[in-house]
Design an enzyme around this catalytic site. Structure first.
Site, PDB file in Angstrom:
ATOM      1  N   ALA A  68       9.522 116.717  -8.323  1.00 34.20           N
ATOM      2  CA  ALA A  68       8.517 115.821  -7.745  1.00 34.20           C
ATOM      3  C   ALA A  68       9.065 114.396  -7.778  1.00 34.20           C
ATOM      4  O   ALA A  68      10.062 114.125  -8.443  1.00 34.20           O
ATOM      5  CB  ALA A  68       7.215 115.908  -8.527  1.00 34.20           C
ATOM      6  N   LYS A  69       8.454 113.513  -7.056  1.00 37.31           N
ATOM      7  CA  LYS A  69       8.850 112.103  -7.097  1.00 37.31           C
ATOM      8  C   LYS A  69       7.698 111.283  -6.547  1.00 37.31           C
ATOM      9  O   LYS A  69       6.902 111.771  -5.746  1.00 37.31           O
ATOM     10  CB  LYS A  69      10.092 111.873  -6.219  1.00 37.31           C
ATOM     11  N   GLY A  70       7.638 110.015  -6.968  1.00 32.54           N
ATOM     12  CA  GLY A  70       6.586 109.151  -6.449  1.00 32.54           C
ATOM     13  C   GLY A  70       7.122 107.776  -6.166  1.00 32.54           C
ATOM     14  O   GLY A  70       8.251 107.439  -6.551  1.00 32.54           O
TER      15      GLY A  70
END
Ligand code: NAD
Length: 431
Positions: free
Chosen positions: A120-122
């Site tokens: 995941a990444k934000g």
């Protein structure tokens, strides 16, 4: 007139197959490994479509009383192997395509070192330097609330990335905990040690870079204790890696950072250089160093080159000049695909980011495990476990590269994609 039925493979607009940029590069990398996936190739489409994409509006009151809106993202690329895991980036150039690609590379990295996470990444599209501390805190807290519907210790665990740090993680942990009604330390990693952070986290990525470098050196018959090292970026990753190589007897002969490029054939006194960076902010002005031109960094005679600063530093323009026998990618994406091909043709071994800089997420995993049990390990225990995981991961990748006569980058993708798709197959499709 009847509307044609959508075909099974019609892609959402943001997954246009002609997509260029970071996500396009990831798709090319997946295409490259598909022939090596055997029966699991039937699940490969899974990797080409992020599981979940959340785009959020982040409105905050600025100090002058006006309201500003920022665009935030959280992408969960894949959660077949466990909760999503990956950092949060605050930068004015952040785009959805970039966050999608970074989340996918986290899936690969986490599977490559075999920690039980998806990817995941934000990010928030903002230049945080333009915000006051209060504005930065309000933005972080509102963003955390907005993505709070999909993150959590068992769902998706953010961490620091470009322009985010321990303090931002503390605010994220507090905001999530306030919304839940109880303290949830395991919702983020990279926290201050006093708030459930882990010993050894700060040095972990540099230690991982050093560990895989030593393993690879054994395979190519290089003696690390006499090796000459050139490092680009002397921060958290490059500084620690340089220190560990120097402790092993290697000579750190060239260092480049935002403040300049310095050279010393006999090798630098690395602890003194680290102190100089701590006191002055950069390597520039270090006593006894020869100052060389920025571009001359790529010509420096060396055995190991460690790019540990920014993306896209080794390009088709300088890859032909590099003298090192080995490149260890401390940074994410420091080598362009064209440069990668040139390095391969020149028989220069590249230890790719997806394995070489995975030490950070490995100790993040230890942090999360320690938070769950509220039982904290000493630094020696953490480093010992980190080294073992990195060595095992590297050996598995090396073996696959040998068997298939492919680069270590492709081999890492083969190992990781097989692990991800195997769990996809075991879990099956719901409903
Ligand atoms: P950092 O901020 O501690 O250090 C960055 C270094 O890069 C500094 O020495 C800075 O002077 C230098 N730099 C900046 N601009 C430069 C330029 N134009 N030319 C040359 N040098 C320049 O950051 P870090 O945590 O060491 O991260 C470095 C890289 O490693 C990034 O690509 C990051 O995404 C990646 N990475 C970091 C971690 C981690 O745990 N810190 C984990 C995985 C990957």
């Amino acid at each position: 007139m009847t509307t044609p039925a959508p075909t099974q493979h019609a892609l959402p607009s943001y997954l246009n197959p002609d997509h260029v940029g970071p996500w396009g590069i990831f798709l090319q990398q997946v295409d490259r490994v598909e022939p090596y996936l055997g029966n699991l190739a039937r699940w490969v489409e899974t990797l080409k479509r992020p599981k979940r994409i959340l785009v959020v509006d982040v409105p905050i009151h600025l100090d002058d009383g006006s309201v500003a809106h920022f665009e935030g993202y959280r992408v969960q690329h894949n959660t077949s192997r466990g909760p999503g895991k990956g950092g949060v980036r605050f930068h004015q150039d952040v785009t959805l395509s970039e966050v999608m690609a970074l989340s996918a590379w986290m899936s690969i990295k986490n599977a490559a070192v075999n920690v039980p996470y998806g990817g995941a990444k934000g990010g928030i599209r903002v230049d945080p330097k333009t915000l006051s501390r209060g504005e930065l805190e309000r933005m972080t807290r509102r963003y955390t609330s907005e993505i709070g519907i999909i993150i959590g210790p068992n769902k998706d665990i953010p961490a620091p990335d470009v322009n985010t740090n321990e303090q931002i993680m503390a605010w994220m942990m507090d905001t999530y905990s306030m919304n839940q009604g109880s303290t949830a330390t395991g919702v983020v990693t990279g926290k201050p040690v006093d708030l459930g952070g882990s010993l050894g986290r700060r040095e972990a990525t540099g230690r991982g870079v050093f560990t895989v470098g030593v393993e690879a050196a054994k395979h190519i018959g290089m003696d690390v204790s006499t090796a000459r090292i050139a490092v680009q970026g002397f921060g958290n990753v490059g500084g620690v890696a340089g220190k560990l190589f120097a402790e092993a007897g290697a000579r750190v002969v060239a260092v480049q950072d935002h403040s300049g490029t310095i050279y010393r054939e006999a090798g630098f006194d690395v602890p003194a250089l680290l102190l100089h960076v701590k006191n002055t902010g950069g390597v520039g002005g270090f006593a006894g160093a020869e100052v060389i031109a920025k571009d001359a960094f790529w010509d420096v005679p060396c055995d190991i080159l460690i790019p540990a600063a920014l993306e896209q530093q080794i390009t088709k323009d300088n890859a032909g000049r590099i003298t090192a026998r080995m490149v260890i990618e401390g940074a994410n994406g420091p080598t362009t695909p064209e440069a990668d091909d040139i390095l391969q043709e020149r028989n220069i071994l590249v230890l790719p980011d997806v394995i070489a800089n995975a030490g950070g997420v490995t100790v993040s995993y230890f942090e999360w495990v320690q938070d769950f049990s509220s039982f904290f390990w000493d630094e020696e225990e953490i480093n010992k476990r980190l080294v073992r995981i990195m060595q095992e991961a590297f050996d598995a990748v090396w073996q696959v590269a040998e068997e298939n006569k492919v680069t270590l980058r492709t081999a890492t993708f083969i190992v990781a994609c097989k692990r991800i798709l195997h769990t996809r197959e075991l879990r099956g499709l719901y409903p």
